[in-house]
Design a protein around this motif. Structure first.
Motif, PDB file in Angstrom:
ATOM      1  N   LEU A  65       0.855  -1.185   0.000  1.00 28.74           N
ATOM      2  CA  LEU A  65       0.000   0.000   0.000  1.00 28.74           C
ATOM      3  C   LEU A  65       0.890   1.234   0.000  1.00 28.74           C
ATOM      4  O   LEU A  65       1.742   1.392   0.880  1.00 28.74           O
ATOM      5  CB  LEU A  65      -0.923   0.008   1.223  1.00 28.74           C
ATOM      6  CG  LEU A  65      -1.866   1.207   1.344  1.00 28.74           C
ATOM      7  CD1 LEU A  65      -2.909   1.177   0.228  1.00 28.74           C
ATOM      8  CD2 LEU A  65      -2.553   1.226   2.694  1.00 28.74           C
ATOM      9  N   ASN A  66       0.676   2.089  -1.011  1.00 34.64           N
ATOM     10  CA  ASN A  66       1.437   3.333  -1.121  1.00 34.64           C
ATOM     11  C   ASN A  66       2.948   3.090  -1.068  1.00 34.64           C
ATOM     12  O   ASN A  66       3.697   3.815  -0.413  1.00 34.64           O
ATOM     13  CB  ASN A  66       1.019   4.300  -0.007  1.00 34.64           C
ATOM     14  CG  ASN A  66       1.386   5.738  -0.320  1.00 34.64           C
ATOM     15  OD1 ASN A  66       1.683   6.089  -1.463  1.00 34.64           O
ATOM     16  ND2 ASN A  66       1.408   6.574   0.691  1.00 34.64           N
ATOM     17  N   ASN A 113      -6.622   5.390  -8.553  1.00 34.11           N
ATOM     18  CA  ASN A 113      -5.436   5.879  -7.842  1.00 34.11           C
ATOM     19  C   ASN A 113      -4.698   4.706  -7.222  1.00 34.11           C
ATOM     20  O   ASN A 113      -5.120   4.154  -6.203  1.00 34.11           O
ATOM     21  CB  ASN A 113      -5.843   6.882  -6.758  1.00 34.11           C
ATOM     22  CG  ASN A 113      -4.628   7.578  -6.138  1.00 34.11           C
ATOM     23  OD1 ASN A 113      -3.499   7.096  -6.230  1.00 34.11           O
ATOM     24  ND2 ASN A 113      -4.867   8.721  -5.517  1.00 34.11           N
ATOM     25  N   ARG A 114      -3.608   4.327  -7.819  1.00 32.61           N
ATOM     26  CA  ARG A 114      -2.853   3.147  -7.381  1.00 32.61           C
ATOM     27  C   ARG A 114      -2.419   3.260  -5.924  1.00 32.61           C
ATOM     28  O   ARG A 114      -2.416   2.276  -5.186  1.00 32.61           O
ATOM     29  CB  ARG A 114      -1.620   2.945  -8.279  1.00 32.61           C
ATOM     30  CG  ARG A 114      -0.739   1.795  -7.837  1.00 32.61           C
ATOM     31  CD  ARG A 114       0.491   1.614  -8.713  1.00 32.61           C
ATOM     32  NE  ARG A 114       1.392   0.634  -8.136  1.00 32.61           N
ATOM     33  CZ  ARG A 114       1.252  -0.667  -8.277  1.00 32.61           C
ATOM     34  NH1 ARG A 114       0.261  -1.148  -8.999  1.00 32.61           N
ATOM     35  NH2 ARG A 114       2.106  -1.503  -7.716  1.00 32.61           N
ATOM     36  N   ASP A 115      -2.064   4.464  -5.489  1.00 32.54           N
ATOM     37  CA  ASP A 115      -1.547   4.645  -4.133  1.00 32.54           C
ATOM     38  C   ASP A 115      -2.605   4.415  -3.060  1.00 32.54           C
ATOM     39  O   ASP A 115      -2.275   4.190  -1.897  1.00 32.54           O
ATOM     40  CB  ASP A 115      -0.968   6.053  -3.963  1.00 32.54           C
ATOM     41  CG  ASP A 115       0.304   6.253  -4.770  1.00 32.54           C
ATOM     42  OD1 ASP A 115       0.923   5.234  -5.138  1.00 32.54           O
ATOM     43  OD2 ASP A 115       0.671   7.408  -5.034  1.00 32.54           O
ATOM     44  N   GLU A 116      -3.892   4.488  -3.418  1.00 30.61           N
ATOM     45  CA  GLU A 116      -4.952   4.284  -2.433  1.00 30.61           C
ATOM     46  C   GLU A 116      -5.434   2.836  -2.384  1.00 30.61           C
ATOM     47  O   GLU A 116      -6.292   2.488  -1.572  1.00 30.61           O
ATOM     48  CB  GLU A 116      -6.137   5.201  -2.736  1.00 30.61           C
ATOM     49  CG  GLU A 116      -5.846   6.680  -2.501  1.00 30.61           C
ATOM     50  CD  GLU A 116      -7.075   7.536  -2.713  1.00 30.61           C
ATOM     51  OE1 GLU A 116      -7.997   7.089  -3.431  1.00 30.61           O
ATOM     52  OE2 GLU A 116      -7.124   8.646  -2.161  1.00 30.61           O
TER      53      GLU A 116
END
Length: 295
Positions: free
Chosen positions: A195-196, A284-287
């Motif tokens: 994650l992130n 949003n990949r980071d979320e």
């Protein structure tokens, strides 16, 4: 430090009230339910600490006061509050322990554990743990059941979760096999989660990883629709499973297939995929939480 029992009570699936009936009607219904909950708390020496959207947080001098209030809260709401054709239900969790009182608020480990108990509760449930339950005197017409043990952040040993069966007729309550009775097969599989940009590896020996917006969660997410305690990942029955405990649900996309929404249920993770919390948004990949089973 002061010993108090912290109780959280919130309205289950409140988001659907707004979606189906609009803001004004939903807010009015929620306010009426919260008012009823507070009245039941006050009958048992409870004091309101704060209201958080569709949830109230109260403190009680003893665990038994909170237990009785929780039972009366469920009785007062069950079958008595309906918006349109949507019956309104609540979830209640409580825990007794040391807290710090400051400026009309309370802080500390007991607050975090109480919030976690509420996160484990499904609609119509009252949840506590064996430590708090031992300090209670259960009325003779009620029963309880163990939901097994789970790892809670800040606690060295797993904590036994207890459900108070406040309904006098328990014939419709689903039987739960205690986690201590389950023989789990050995496995060499590992689960990589990211994650992130932060990666972690889980094995069959890893404790449960809790996920949510809360500071006490093992994995914190920033998605606006995510719950304070949204869900968890744990190894059981030879597989890694994600369990949703949220208000808005979880979307899981595995091996490139279409995302599937789960709500208050579990899904076995296989292959590789992504998890979105609270809404169907994989932009949003980071979320997103990315996972991969490593054999």
């Amino acid at each position: 430090m002061t010993e108090l029992c912290i109780l959280f009570a919130d309205i289950a699936d409140s988001t659907s009230l707004f979606e189906k009936h609009g803001d004004e009607a939903a807010r009015s219904a929620i306010a009426a339910v919260l008012d009823a909950l507070l009245k039941e708390a006050e009958k048992h020496q409870g004091e309101l600490v704060k209201t958080i959207g569709d949830e109230i947080m109260c403190v009680f001098p003893k665990a038994n006061h909170a237990l009785l209030a929780a039972i009366e809260m469920q009785n007062s709401v069950s079958g008595n509050f309906v918006l349109g054709n949507h019956p309104i239900a609540i979830r209640v969790g409580f825990h007794f322990g040391d807290v710090i009182e400051e400026d009309g608020d309370v802080f500390g480990d007991a607050v975090n554990v109480a919030a976690r108990m509420t996160g484990y509760a499904k609609k119509g449930q009252v949840i506590t743990n064996s430590i708090t339950f031992k300090a209670c005197i259960l009325p003779p017409f009620l029963n309880h059941r163990s939901l097994g043990k789970t790892k809670i952040k800040g606690k060295l040993l797993p904590v036994e979760i207890v459900e108070i069966l406040w309904q006098q007729d328990t014939s419709q309550v689903t039987r739960v096999t205690s986690a201590i009775d389950i023989k789990i097969p050995t496995s060499k599989s590992q689960l990589q989660i990211e994650l992130n940009g932060r990666k972690q590896i889980m094995t069959d020996q890893s404790p449960t990883k809790t996920i949510g917006r809360g500071d006490d969660c093992d994995i914190q997410v920033a998605m606006l629709m995510a719950s304070r305690f949204h869900g968890d990942i744990q190894f059981g029955g030879g597989n890694f499973k994600y369990t949703d405990e949220s208000t808005n649900g979880t979307w899981i996309q595995q091996d490139g297939s279409e995302p599937i929404r789960i709500h208050r249920e579990s899904m076995v993770l296989h292959g590789a995929g992504q998890i979105a919390f609270g809404e169907l948004d994989f932009s949003n990949r980071d979320e997103l939480l990315h996972f991969k089973i490593i054999k």
